[in-house]
Design a protein around this motif. Structure first.
Motif, PDB file in Angstrom:
ATOM      1  N   GLY A   1      25.844  57.122  84.496  1.00 16.21           N
ATOM      2  CA  GLY A   1      25.053  57.994  85.358  1.00 16.21           C
ATOM      3  C   GLY A   1      25.464  59.455  85.250  1.00 16.21           C
ATOM      4  O   GLY A   1      24.848  60.145  86.355  1.00 16.21           O
ATOM      5  N   LEU A   2      26.516  59.648  84.726  1.00 19.18           N
ATOM      6  CA  LEU A   2      27.087  60.982  84.764  1.00 19.18           C
ATOM      7  C   LEU A   2      26.380  62.118  83.897  1.00 19.18           C
ATOM      8  O   LEU A   2      26.062  61.879  82.822  1.00 19.18           O
ATOM      9  N   PRO A   3      25.747  63.251  84.652  1.00 12.10           N
ATOM     10  CA  PRO A   3      25.151  64.303  83.922  1.00 12.10           C
ATOM     11  C   PRO A   3      26.474  65.096  83.003  1.00 12.10           C
ATOM     12  O   PRO A   3      27.529  64.918  83.554  1.00 12.10           O
ATOM     13  N   ALA A   4      25.667  65.701  82.137  1.00 12.66           N
ATOM     14  CA  ALA A   4      26.884  66.735  81.061  1.00 12.66           C
ATOM     15  C   ALA A   4      27.925  67.268  81.857  1.00 12.66           C
ATOM     16  O   ALA A   4      29.093  67.224  81.775  1.00 12.66           O
ATOM     17  N   ASN A   5      27.356  68.176  83.071  1.00 11.59           N
ATOM     18  CA  ASN A   5      28.502  68.725  83.720  1.00 11.59           C
ATOM     19  C   ASN A   5      29.418  68.098  84.332  1.00 11.59           C
ATOM     20  O   ASN A   5      30.580  68.487  84.877  1.00 11.59           O
ATOM     21  N   ASP A   6      29.291  66.851  84.659  1.00 13.71           N
ATOM     22  CA  ASP A   6      30.329  66.076  85.454  1.00 13.71           C
ATOM     23  C   ASP A   6      31.305  65.597  84.591  1.00 13.71           C
ATOM     24  O   ASP A   6      32.518  65.295  85.045  1.00 13.71           O
TER      25      ASP A   6
ATOM     26  N   TRP B   1      38.827  61.151  68.273  1.00 18.14           N
ATOM     27  CA  TRP B   1      38.337  61.358  69.577  1.00 18.14           C
ATOM     28  C   TRP B   1      38.180  62.766  70.087  1.00 18.14           C
ATOM     29  O   TRP B   1      37.668  62.947  71.015  1.00 18.14           O
ATOM     30  N   ASP B   2      39.656  63.453  69.788  1.00 21.52           N
ATOM     31  CA  ASP B   2      40.006  64.622  70.444  1.00 21.52           C
ATOM     32  C   ASP B   2      38.637  65.855  69.883  1.00 21.52           C
ATOM     33  O   ASP B   2      38.339  66.708  70.451  1.00 21.52           O
ATOM     34  N   ALA B   3      37.805  65.267  68.789  1.00 21.69           N
ATOM     35  CA  ALA B   3      37.132  66.412  68.197  1.00 21.69           C
ATOM     36  C   ALA B   3      35.694  66.004  68.773  1.00 21.69           C
ATOM     37  O   ALA B   3      34.802  66.620  68.523  1.00 21.69           O
ATOM     38  N   MET B   4      35.450  64.858  69.611  1.00 25.52           N
ATOM     39  CA  MET B   4      33.997  64.472  69.896  1.00 25.52           C
ATOM     40  C   MET B   4      33.976  65.415  71.007  1.00 25.52           C
ATOM     41  O   MET B   4      34.696  66.174  71.948  1.00 25.52           O
ATOM     42  N   SER B   5      32.404  65.763  71.317  1.00 24.18           N
ATOM     43  CA  SER B   5      32.069  66.398  72.549  1.00 24.18           C
ATOM     44  C   SER B   5      32.256  65.490  73.771  1.00 24.18           C
ATOM     45  O   SER B   5      32.357  63.943  73.640  1.00 24.18           O
ATOM     46  N   PRO B   6      32.078  65.958  75.172  1.00 22.84           N
ATOM     47  CA  PRO B   6      32.273  65.251  76.340  1.00 22.84           C
ATOM     48  C   PRO B   6      31.233  64.226  76.291  1.00 22.84           C
ATOM     49  O   PRO B   6      31.535  63.094  76.837  1.00 22.84           O
ATOM     50  N   ALA B   7      30.005  64.206  75.742  1.00 28.83           N
ATOM     51  CA  ALA B   7      28.980  63.154  75.815  1.00 28.83           C
ATOM     52  C   ALA B   7      29.173  62.320  74.935  1.00 28.83           C
ATOM     53  O   ALA B   7      29.292  61.088  75.001  1.00 28.83           O
ATOM     54  N   GLU B   8      29.753  62.927  73.476  1.00 29.19           N
ATOM     55  CA  GLU B   8      30.466  61.656  72.377  1.00 29.19           C
ATOM     56  C   GLU B   8      31.372  60.643  73.015  1.00 29.19           C
ATOM     57  O   GLU B   8      31.474  59.457  72.725  1.00 29.19           O
TER      58      GLU B   8
ATOM     59  N   THR C   1      32.942  67.338  82.443  1.00 37.09           N
ATOM     60  CA  THR C   1      33.924  67.986  82.360  1.00 37.09           C
ATOM     61  C   THR C   1      34.573  68.548  83.779  1.00 37.09           C
ATOM     62  O   THR C   1      35.392  69.670  83.819  1.00 37.09           O
ATOM     63  N   ARG C   2      34.327  67.658  84.688  1.00 33.71           N
ATOM     64  CA  ARG C   2      35.047  67.885  85.992  1.00 33.71           C
ATOM     65  C   ARG C   2      36.497  67.510  85.758  1.00 33.71           C
ATOM     66  O   ARG C   2      36.953  66.751  84.903  1.00 33.71           O
ATOM     67  N   ARG C   3      37.247  68.137  86.787  1.00 36.90           N
ATOM     68  CA  ARG C   3      38.786  67.570  86.647  1.00 36.90           C
ATOM     69  C   ARG C   3      38.786  66.452  87.108  1.00 36.90           C
ATOM     70  O   ARG C   3      38.310  65.949  88.170  1.00 36.90           O
ATOM     71  N   SER C   4      39.847  65.725  86.284  1.00 34.28           N
ATOM     72  CA  SER C   4      40.089  64.098  86.876  1.00 34.28           C
ATOM     73  C   SER C   4      41.255  63.886  87.647  1.00 34.28           C
ATOM     74  O   SER C   4      41.828  65.235  87.837  1.00 34.28           O
ATOM     75  N   GLY C   5      41.580  62.698  87.979  1.00 28.75           N
ATOM     76  CA  GLY C   5      42.864  62.502  88.736  1.00 28.75           C
ATOM     77  C   GLY C   5      44.062  62.851  87.785  1.00 28.75           C
ATOM     78  O   GLY C   5      45.067  62.876  88.356  1.00 28.75           O
ATOM     79  N   ALA C   6      43.738  62.811  86.400  1.00 33.24           N
ATOM     80  CA  ALA C   6      44.860  63.140  85.566  1.00 33.24           C
ATOM     81  C   ALA C   6      44.974  64.501  85.365  1.00 33.24           C
ATOM     82  O   ALA C   6      43.839  65.310  85.087  1.00 33.24           O
ATOM     83  N   ALA C   7      45.999  65.229  85.782  1.00 32.30           N
ATOM     84  CA  ALA C   7      46.085  66.833  86.043  1.00 32.30           C
ATOM     85  C   ALA C   7      45.594  67.511  84.895  1.00 32.30           C
ATOM     86  O   ALA C   7      45.064  68.544  85.008  1.00 32.30           O
ATOM     87  N   ASP C   8      45.890  67.094  83.854  1.00 32.52           N
ATOM     88  CA  ASP C   8      45.725  67.968  82.312  1.00 32.52           C
ATOM     89  C   ASP C   8      44.328  67.607  81.766  1.00 32.52           C
ATOM     90  O   ASP C   8      44.065  68.109  80.623  1.00 32.52           O
ATOM     91  N   TRP C   9      43.672  66.738  82.163  1.00 34.58           N
ATOM     92  CA  TRP C   9      42.428  66.172  81.705  1.00 34.58           C
ATOM     93  C   TRP C   9      41.262  66.099  82.458  1.00 34.58           C
ATOM     94  O   TRP C   9      41.234  65.944  83.895  1.00 34.58           O
ATOM     95  N   ASP C  10      40.270  66.721  81.723  1.00 42.68           N
ATOM     96  CA  ASP C  10      38.823  66.320  82.826  1.00 42.68           C
ATOM     97  C   ASP C  10      38.202  65.006  82.344  1.00 42.68           C
ATOM     98  O   ASP C  10      39.050  64.024  81.851  1.00 42.68           O
ATOM     99  N   VAL C  11      36.952  64.703  83.135  1.00 51.19           N
ATOM    100  CA  VAL C  11      36.751  63.090  82.989  1.00 51.19           C
ATOM    101  C   VAL C  11      36.551  62.605  81.551  1.00 51.19           C
ATOM    102  O   VAL C  11      36.889  61.577  81.126  1.00 51.19           O
ATOM    103  N   SER C  12      35.810  63.569  80.683  1.00 50.46           N
ATOM    104  CA  SER C  12      35.694  63.158  79.288  1.00 50.46           C
ATOM    105  C   SER C  12      36.830  62.716  78.456  1.00 50.46           C
ATOM    106  O   SER C  12      36.951  61.893  77.755  1.00 50.46           O
ATOM    107  N   GLN C  13      37.993  63.624  78.865  1.00 49.74           N
ATOM    108  CA  GLN C  13      39.211  63.489  78.396  1.00 49.74           C
ATOM    109  C   GLN C  13      39.782  61.920  78.677  1.00 49.74           C
ATOM    110  O   GLN C  13      40.616  61.378  77.908  1.00 49.74           O
ATOM    111  N   VAL C  14      39.704  61.596  79.863  1.00 50.39           N
ATOM    112  CA  VAL C  14      40.139  60.253  80.426  1.00 50.39           C
ATOM    113  C   VAL C  14      39.321  59.302  79.613  1.00 50.39           C
ATOM    114  O   VAL C  14      40.111  58.337  79.222  1.00 50.39           O
TER     115      VAL C  14
END
Length: 263
Positions: A24-29, A81-88, A31-44
């Motif tokens: 249910g997450l839109p694209a802009n969500d 995985w690092d090369a993927m877009s947030p949506a991917e 790239t929100r900062r996650s609870g992991a200080a150095d990662w956004d949601v997509s990186q988690v």
């Protein structure tokens, strides 16, 4: 129900829960900062997805009686995985984690008991219970990293909390910093709820779990899920419930937080 059954069930319910949020997450969500200080949601999600691929490869190798893929395999997975877009990353997580959980669910009772799985970072092969619990630990804590981006009062899943309490000691040497108390040894009685447990925490030359001390320097009372978050470094004041207390006067909660550097 065996420990392996309980943990695999928790992996399934955790996947269902996080997948419903991710879909249910839109694209802009993403790239929100996650609870992991150095990662956004997509990186988690990337970390969980790539971890699922690597864990599945180790499981398949054990089932086939083959050698576990080496470090180059892991590097290739991470790079992809690092090369993927947030949506991917979000879509890839849904597929990779579903595949891993389904593979665990497909193991029969004998395999769950007898199979031994090799992980390159461990000194010896482990059983399915240990392997699945390690994955549950990673999954539950990083699920919190995603959820807390949208809800500062997020908590760990109850289904994961009880089986993870027995694993804290395995990682204490990697996620703590005894010197944070400046050579001031303390013995803490830890009393957690949901589920109820009592034990000791010693901070001296190293950090270790012990029996509950008869004369503690301090008493920590907290929900069990917050104790797990404390131990993993997810303990900021804004994410600490009012039911957490530390009494005794020999150290503060902030000083105790400094012992747990987390991951």
């Amino acid at each position: 129900m065996t420990d392996a059954d309980q943990i695999i069930d928790a992996l399934r319910s955790g996947h269902v829960h996080l997948a419903a949020l991710v879909r249910g997450l839109p694209a802009n969500d993403l790239t929100r900062r996650s609870g992991a200080a150095d990662w956004d949601v997509s990186q988690v999600l990337s970390h969980l997805g790539s971890g699922a691929e690597i864990a599945l490869a180790a499981l398949e190798a054990a089932l086939d009686g083959a050698a576990v893929p080496g470090g180059d395999f892991n590097k290739e997975v991470w790079a992809r995985w690092d090369a993927m877009s947030p949506a991917e990353r979000a879509a890839g997580f849904l597929t990779a984690n579903e595949t891993l959980v389904a593979r665990y669910e497909g193991l029969d009772a004998r395999t769950r008991k007898e199979l031994r799985i090799v992980f390159g970072f461990l000194p010896a092969p482990v059983d399915v219970t240990t392997a699945a619990r390690m994955r549950l630990n990673e999954f539950a804590l990083h699920t919190w990293d995603v959820e807390v981006a949208f809800d500062p009062a997020a908590t760990l899943a109850p289904a994961a909390t009880e089986p993870l309490l027995d694993q804290v000691s395995m990682f204490l040497g990697f996620i703590t910093k005894a010197e944070a108390l400046n050579d001031r040894p303390v013995a803490i009685a830890v009393r957690v709820t949901s589920p109820d447990r009592s034990f000791g925490l010693s901070v001296a030359d190293a950090v270790a779990l012990t029996d509950e001390p008869a004369q503690p320097d301090a008493v920590l009372s907290a929900p069990a899920e917050w104790w797990l978050r404390l131990a993993s470094g997810r303990h900021a004041a804004e994410h600490t419930p009012a039911t957490v207390t530390l009494t005794g006067g020999k150290l503060t909660l902030d000083e105790l937080r400094g012992v747990f550097t987390g991951f």
